[in-house]
Design an enzyme around this catalytic site. Structure first.
Site, PDB file in Angstrom:
ATOM      1  N   CYS B 253      98.863  64.771  48.822  1.00  0.00           N
ATOM      2  CA  CYS B 253      98.160  65.164  47.580  1.00  0.00           C
ATOM      3  C   CYS B 253      97.376  63.908  46.990  1.00  0.00           C
ATOM      4  O   CYS B 253      96.534  63.499  47.500  1.00  0.00           O
ATOM      5  CB  CYS B 253      99.244  65.691  46.427  1.00  0.00           C
ATOM      6  SG  CYS B 253      98.464  66.629  45.325  1.00  0.00           S
ATOM      7  N   HIS B 337     100.928  70.327  50.138  1.00  0.00           N
ATOM      8  CA  HIS B 337     102.168  69.908  50.130  1.00  0.00           C
ATOM      9  C   HIS B 337     103.008  70.380  51.376  1.00  0.00           C
ATOM     10  O   HIS B 337     103.643  71.334  51.259  1.00  0.00           O
ATOM     11  CB  HIS B 337     102.854  70.076  49.130  1.00  0.00           C
ATOM     12  CG  HIS B 337     102.355  69.532  47.588  1.00  0.00           C
ATOM     13  ND1 HIS B 337     102.989  68.327  47.234  1.00  0.00           N
ATOM     14  CD2 HIS B 337     101.371  69.625  46.946  1.00  0.00           C
ATOM     15  CE1 HIS B 337     102.449  67.751  46.096  1.00  0.00           C
ATOM     16  NE2 HIS B 337     101.239  68.553  45.871  1.00  0.00           N
ATOM     17  N   GLU B 339     105.886  69.310  52.252  1.00  0.00           N
ATOM     18  CA  GLU B 339     107.349  69.116  51.975  1.00  0.00           C
ATOM     19  C   GLU B 339     107.564  70.351  51.342  1.00  0.00           C
ATOM     20  O   GLU B 339     108.733  70.671  50.975  1.00  0.00           O
ATOM     21  CB  GLU B 339     107.566  67.931  51.196  1.00  0.00           C
ATOM     22  CG  GLU B 339     107.094  67.925  49.549  1.00  0.00           C
ATOM     23  CD  GLU B 339     105.886  67.957  49.322  1.00  0.00           C
ATOM     24  OE1 GLU B 339     104.818  67.919  50.359  1.00  0.00           O
ATOM     25  OE2 GLU B 339     105.456  67.775  47.989  1.00  0.00           O
TER      26      GLU B 339
END
Lengths: 1077, 370
Positions: B253, B337, B339
């Site tokens: 990001c 993202h 994650e």
């Protein structure tokens, strides 16, 4: 990019609508055909369901109205030489047929490639043992389950798994033959039944009470995967998902749970190797993240249709394109046009699906909901709060309920506990009744295991009800409370009942007062778009719903007098099904062609009419007076079409008319003259048109007096119906007395209509279109059965083959007279009785009817198109041909779903019980009826036929066909009276004993249970209780052991003549267009 | 349960003058910030604690919020197990339909109570779709949540260096794995740390402007974070310095934008920011497409990438950059993202790629070492 070797494909449909396989496959099939057409692939559709949209012109290149069985599909393959076949768009019927074609090597033999998911993947998901093994390979959990081939193995399996268990039959539709068992006795009974459906059953650990969650997953050949939607069942595991209230997206799952199950779904679809779409069903522990995969459907399903409608993502369309070789990222998002198909819709609303049951239509059926499906249709409600969606949804189901609260239904406390723990189709109302009686959310949770979140939301609605009840007039009602009620989905009707305490007489007037009041306060719904991305990017979409949880409209309204609203048909139910969707879609298409903007209102997720592609604007919303008025106020259309969606829109005629809504077609005042029994009767008298004698009676004495006058049998229709006492024919005083005790409530408020019932009369239908009272087109068809079988259950022949010319002439004249008298503009349908040349009118509907698609397609003249043109007052082409010039015959046959309706008596009567229909075309009546009956699941018997031929009249009716069977070498087994009658007439048969004569052999029941019989013909007789109960046992056992059953002598006779005349290989394999007009 | 009548009315006022009236279910205090939306249908506890939302009033387009309450505050490895940082970072929360009653096995309190404890206001009864349409057109928009008795001014959080606010203020080490990863904390989400810890890493979390080049480490991780990448020159400088060493780098990001700027490329503000869980990205030169979780208003301008860099991922919807990589060195980053938390977990394998790069690097280093 795509496989260019595929130039011509066969698409398999799903045949007649049945429980577990309904309109959703018309939608998915139509979408697939559209996708193929876009790629210039030639399409051959096999589907005998003539009332569907997919079997209309311009959708497939060629259509075969033939049974979806390996034999017929092979014949079409031989004839058409396709490159490929699509199996995923016609439900379990198409899938099973495809697997059979694959296993027998037919697909290989003719070099036909399966488009999309490979057959081996399908087999891997269908056989539960293979399936569980496949998932174990990737460490995905399934319920502990042991496959068993006989009852002994089942007992052994229980020793390992432990009670409670669930029994499942492999390879069946929507959970047929499945159920829970807590002990050996239940196991014995359920397992033996399951073995009749399938050679393999499964004994599984029970995870009853867990949350049930589904994901719709898509995969392309590049291994790209998305999940389009997840859904959560309101009812916990234990109730078939088709029987559950379902919300999308899930509401009680945390991010971690949501994405854990999502990731598993993707892992599964990759491992199984699906190309296209599949559905993964999970059980999720309500107390941890533990889960089990319950089922994977390697095809489009009811859930995928729901997911498409819930999100706007056209799953079937995309699945078909992926089958041709596209990647998800190479396809456009059909809603936004600016984004791609490789994305997961973000919803900014909640949808709620509620099933529609028609269990009242069947005698004897168990009303308990469980792991097999009984519902006949469903609705989807859209809102921006759960309260709003569920209240809308309860109204949409169309069973006379006004929402979660303010209904008239009363349930006593004893029943509440029972209803909560052993749910029936009325559980949701039991929850409200429990709140009324002071039950807490926790107490209800303990009994139902419905997640507290849902119960708390329902409780909010209940609390608002209590607040509303404290007021007695609108003037003192807080605006904020009124707004809150509307946000919770309260209708004006509910508010009138709760605040104004309106009686039934006043309510229609009082709800208008509520409407005026809130309009004066500017309390109005907002129109919102479904755009698949929750407003993240601008998207021009025409897929709309209304909500009170909003304060601006997403769209603008052009008040240019160029739009026309069509009201759809709502939930599929017995009596109103895909045929009205066909009418609605054809009306919309015609409106669009005539350069008007078409606006559709409907809320049935299983339909093509609720595909935003079919119209200029789709309001996926209620068909109540209130909501239709809301939309009319906003759109100010040129007019509203009420005559396409069956009875729901028709019933709004006068109410809308009183509000000066422009109704296209016949004036509502005249619709009322046809709908109101008394008005219509006096119109017939004026026109000197005959009708069966009838009377509306308010006392028991008057009923007896009337019956003495007209004689038995009579048809009785109580206006207040207790269970088991619906419309019925009674033949003697005993029966009448019995019936009246059941009906109980005969009074001025609840009169009973008694009509003369004419026996041995032919029933005839006329479907027609008139303009300003002049008939411009018509089609006359006849029933095979004599009057007494509901027209929706009857076998219908078009053009008529056995009517006198004189009869036809008279019917035509009557139609012309009535059209003139009622100044009909648009479609209408009449049902008439003919005995010799005496014609009596029994019913007249100033709207499209169930048989419009059938007659339109057989004569290749679209009555709905012309009806719509007539209503729009634009030029139309008058038919230049007469139906008598057709060189072929169409026969429409009904599909019954008795197998799913535990204990229901599979007998036909004056009330409708079929769930679907087919229509096939043949060179003559026998060829057509044979194709039709094979299409609804009958098979030509090999050897043994059991006959109990009932009353003398049907014995006579059947004697010739029995003779024929005997000549052809069939073995006839007959019960006492029938055997004697056959023998007296020189036909040889073996005497068999009634089910209750258990000590005498051969016994009918043991022959059925041992599957010695290929066809059961059982004609009910209305005499002694014993005979009725023996007859019931025979009929029900035939259904339970999957043996074809015929209960009407004339149909039996026609079927026998047909299969004695034609061998299956002699049936012509001709597409619709090969039948020249 | 608080009844409706007890709830205070409160307004959301936008800088263009548009006013929405709702009711309060959080802390009763007037606040101002930038109004942004997200379209995810799950994951409000994760979003509220995501440091990337620092200074922002968050609008949920999904109308039903609070359903499953707030998860347990248990900790694993010194990190909250179910939150994305140690506190709520948003300035305010705007929803359509708030669930006063929640239901979940892992919930310990209601969303409203959580907001009150953290002194964050929450509004419900707002037409969040109408509001979202305004925000998406304006791109970025200031707004304030105002109670009648407390009139306040607008406040533009972008005037400040939000990264400095969201970042940690001292070096902190997590875990004890064999790979020593320096995590440059520009407002890191805990799940990035968890993803590294799960892969046998020791995570040395350093402040955004900390010069980590003196530390003993095997790889660099550039975290997500709020605001404009152009305000993080200090971080960019430190990244440039480390690039010569060829130690593996991964960024997420804001980390993608900082890596790009360190490489010499430009970043710009998007007309329509990406605020959702359903963003498709295509792996460069393949037909592999992934659904990703995104939350960003700035993007890397691919045209300005130097010759030894190339795009790694591209957004299928608007063709904007979704990741870059060095053509020869083990440096890569993603705009989305991997994650998740919240969102789809389909690209978590990128952490494996990073750790594999680290392992490769360590092997080479051993070979080179005498």
């Amino acid at each position: 990019m795509i496989n260019t070797e595929i130039k011509k494909v066969i698409v398999l449909g799903s045949g007649a609508l049945k429980i577990g396989e309904a309109g959703e496959f018309d939608y998915s099939g139509s979408q697939a055909l559209k996708a193929l057409k876009e790629e210039n692939v030639e399409t051959i559709l096999i589907n005998p369901n003539i009332a569907t949209i997919q079997t209309s012109e311009d959708i497939a290149d060629r259509i075969y109205f033939l049974p979806i069985t390996p034999f017929f599909v092979e014949q079409v393959i031989i004839k058409e030489k396709p490159d490929g076949i699509l199996l995923a768009f016609g439900g379990q019927t198409a899938l099973n047929c495809g697997v059979a074609l694959f296993k027998t090597g037919i697909l290989d033999k003719y070099n036909v490639k399966v488009i999309g998911t490979p057959v081996q993947s399908i087999i891997d998901t269908e056989d539960r043992e293979i399936f569980a093994g496949k998932l174990a390979e990737i460490d995905v959990l399934t319920p502990r389950s042991i496959a068993c081939l006989n009852i002994e193995e089942a007992y052994a399996a229980v020793k390992i798994v432990g009670y409670p268990i669930i029994i499942r039959a492999a390879y069946t539709l929507g959970g047929l033959g499945s159920g829970f068992c807590s002990n050996d006795i239940e196991l014995e009974s359920l397992a033996s039944k399951a073995f009749t459906y399938s050679p393999q059953i499964l004994v599984e650990e029970s995870i009853k009470g867990w949350k049930e969650v589904e994901y719709e997953v898509v995969r392309d050949r590049f291994d790209n995967c998305i999940t389009v939607c997840n859904m959560e069942n309101f009812d916990p595991l234990g109730i078939h998902t088709g029987e559950s209230i379902v919300v999308a997206p899930s509401q009680t799952l945390s991010n971690s749970e949501y994405h854990k199950l999502r990731a598993l779904a993707i892992k599964i679809i990759r491992h199984i190797g699906i190309v296209g779409e599949c559905n993964v069903q999970y059980a999720l522990d309500p107390h941890s993240e533990d889960y089990r995969v319950i089922e994977v459907n390697a095809r489009l399903s009811r859930s995928s249709a729901l997911a498409s409608k819930a999100t706007g993502y056209p799953l079937a369309f995309v699945a078909a394109k992926l089958g041709l070789g596209y990647g998800l990222h190479q396809l456009n998002n059909q809603v936004t046009k600016v984004t791609t198909a490789a994305f997961e819709p973000a919803l900014d609303y909640i949808v709620c699906k509620i099933p529609r049951w028609d269990l009242n239509k069947f005698s004897g059926v168990s009303k308990n909901l469980g792991s097999s499906m009984k519902s006949v249709g469903e609705i989807m409600a859209i809102g921006r709060s759960f309260e709003e969606a569920i209240q809308k949804g309860i109204r949409m189901v169309g069973i006379g309920m006004h929402g979660f609260v303010a209904n008239k239904e009363e349930i006593t406390i004893g029943q509440i506990d029972e209803e909560l723990s052993n749910p029936t189709d009325r559980r949701i109302f039991a929850i409200e009744e429990a709140f009324n009686k002071g039950y807490s959310v926790d107490e209800i949770y303990d009994k139902t295991k419905i997640d507290r979140w849902f119960l708390q939301k329902l409780h909010n609605i209940h609390v608002t009800k209590e607040k509303l009840e404290k007021f007695n007039s609108l003037a003192v009602l807080d605006d904020s409370l009124l707004i809150q009620a509307k946000k919770e989905g309260y209708s004006d009707f509910q508010i009138a009942r709760l605040v104004l305490k309106s009686s039934n007489k006043e309510i229609n007037n009082d709800l208008l007062k509520v409407r005026e009041w809130r309009k004066s306060k500017n309390i109005l719904p907002s129109v919102k778009q479904i755009d698949t991305l929750a407003g993240e990017y601008p998207a021009q979409t025409n897929y709309l719903y209304l909500t009170y949880n909003g304060n601006e409209h997403d769209v603008e309204f052009q008040h240019d007098n160029k739009s026309v609203i069509v009201l759809g048909s709502g939930a599929y139910r017995i009596g109103s099904s895909v045929e009205f969707d066909w009418c609605s879609v054809n009306a919309i298409t015609t409106i669009h062609k005539e350069n008007y903007r078409s606006i559709m209102i409907n809320y049935n997720p299983e339909t093509v009419s609720t595909d935003y592609d079919t119209c200029d604007r789709l309001y996926f919303d209620e068909l109540t007076f209130e909501r239709v008025m809301d939309i009319v106020d906003l759109e100010a259309p040129k007019g509203v079409v009420l005559s396409m969606g069956g009875q729901i829109p028709n019933n709004l005629a006068m109410k809308l008319h009183r509000q000066k809504v422009p109704i296209l077609g016949t004036s509502p005042l005249n619709i009322d003259r046809a709908e109101d029994r008394k008005k219509f009767s006096s119109l017939l008298d004026t026109l000197k048109i005959d009708q069966p004698r009838w009377s509306e009676l308010t006392t028991i004495e008057d009923i007896y007096i009337f019956v003495d006058e007209v004689g038995f049998p009579v048809l009785i229709r109580p206006s207040y119906v207790l269970s088991g006492a619906a419309m019925n024919v009674v033949s003697n005083r005993d029966q009448l007395q019995h019936f009246l005790t059941l009906a109980a409530n005969v009074s001025k408020e609840h009169p009973v209509v008694v009509s003369e019932f004419i026996e041995q009369a032919k029933e005839i239908e006329i479907d027609a279109v008139a303009k300003n009272g002049e008939v411009v087109a018509y089609a006359i068809s006849e029933h095979v059965e004599f009057a007494g079988v509901h027209s929706g259950d009857a076998t219908i022949v078009f053009p008529p083959q056995k009517l006198y010319v004189e009869t036809i002439r008279r019917i035509k004249k009557i139609a012309y007279q009535i059209a003139k008298a009622l100044e009909i503009t648009g479609p209408f349908n009449m049902q008439l009785l003919a005995k010799d040349n005496d014609i009596k009118v029994i019913e007249c509907n100033l709207r499209a009817s169930r048989s419009f698609p059938f007659v339109s397609k057989v004569m290749k003249y679209n009555l709905i198109e012309i009806a719509t043109q007539v209503m729009l007052d634009v030029p139309f082409l008058k038919p230049d041909k007469s139906m008598f010039e057709l060189d072929y015959v169409g026969v429409k046959a009904a599909q019954f779903s008795f197998a799913r309706l535990l204990n229901a008596d599979p007998v036909l009567g004056v009330d409708m019980s079929s769930t679907g229909e087919v229509g096939c075309i043949g060179e003559n009546f026998y060829e057509a009826i044979l194709k039709s009956m094979l299409s609804v699941g009958y098979t030509i018997p090999k050897k043994n036929i059991l006959i109990s031929s009932g009353p003398a009249r049907s014995k006579v009716e059947l004697i010739q066909s029995a003779q024929l069977l005997s000549e052809r070498g069939f073995n006839l087994y007959a019960t006492g009276g029938t055997q004697k009658f056959l023998s007296d007439n020189g036909v040889k048969s073996t005497r068999v004993y009634w089910p209750d004569e258990t000590d005498k052999h051969p016994n009918t029941l043991e022959l059925i249970k041992n599957k010695k019989i290929d066809l059961v013909i059982n004609i009910p007789k209305d005499h002694t209780t014993r005979e009725i109960s023996n007859g019931y046992t025979i009929r029900r056992s035939a259904i339970d052991y999957s043996i074809p059953l015929i209960t009407n002598a004339r149909v039996a006779s026609a079927f026998i003549f047909a299969f004695c005349k034609y061998e299956i290989k002699d049936l012509s394999i001709k597409s619709w267009d090969e039948y020249k007009d | 349960m608080a009844t409706m009548t007890q709830l205070r009315k409160v307004r959301l006022i936008l800088e263009d003058g548009t006013t929405f009236e709702g009711k309060s279910f959080g802390y009763e205090r007037s606040v101002a910030g930038e109004v942004v939306f997200y379209t995810a249908m799950t994951g409000y506890p994760e979003s509220l604690t995501d440091p990337s939302y620092t200074g922002q009033i968050l609008v949920s387009t999904f109308p039903l919020i609070g359903n499953y309450g707030v998860p347990s505050d248990s900790k694993v490895n010194g990190l909250y197990e179910f939150y994305e940082s140690d506190k709520i970072h948003i300035t305010g929360l705007i929803v359509s339909d708030y669930s006063f009653e929640y239901s979940h096995w892992n919930a310990i309190k209601s969303l409203g109570d959580w907001l009150k404890e953290n002194k964050i206001p929450g509004l419900f009864g707002i037409d969040t779709r109408a509001l979202t349409k305004i925000i998406r057109v304006k791109g970025s928009l200031l707004g304030k949540i105002e109670f009648d008795d407390e009139i306040i001014d607008f406040y533009d959080p972008n005037q400040e260096n939000l990264v400095a606010i969201a970042s940690c203020d001292k070096v902190e080490t997590f875990g004890n794995g064999e790979h020593r990863i320096v995590l440059v904390d520009c407002g890191v989400k805990y799940n990035i740390i968890r993803c590294l810890l799960n892969r046998n890493a020791t995570v040395i979390c350093v402040p955004w402007n900390y010069d980590f080049n003196g530390e003993d480490f095997d790889g660099i991780f550039l975290s997500n974070g709020p605001g404009d990448p152009a305000l993080c020159d200090a971080t960019v400088e430190n990244i440039r310095k480390t690039m010569d060493a060829e130690k593996p780098i991964m960024g997420i990001c804001l980390g993608n934008q900082l890596l790009a700027r360190a490489a010499g490329a430009e970043t710009y503000k998007l007309k329509f920011g990406h605020r959702s869980h359903n963003q498709p990205v295509l792996l460069q030169g393949t037909d592999r497409c992934f659904i990703t979780s995104q939350n960003h208003g700035f993007a890397v301008d691919t045209k300005t990438l130097p010759a030894d860099w190339e795009p790694l991922f591209t957004n299928v919807n608007d063709q904007t950059n979704e990741g870059i990589r060095h053509k020869t060195k083990p440096f890569f980053s993603t705009q989305f993202h991997p994650e998740a938390a919240s969102g789809p977990v389909d690209t978590e394998f990128l952490f494996d790629d990073f750790i594999n790069n680290v392992i490769e690097y360590k092997k080479k280093k051993k070979v080179k070492a005498p």
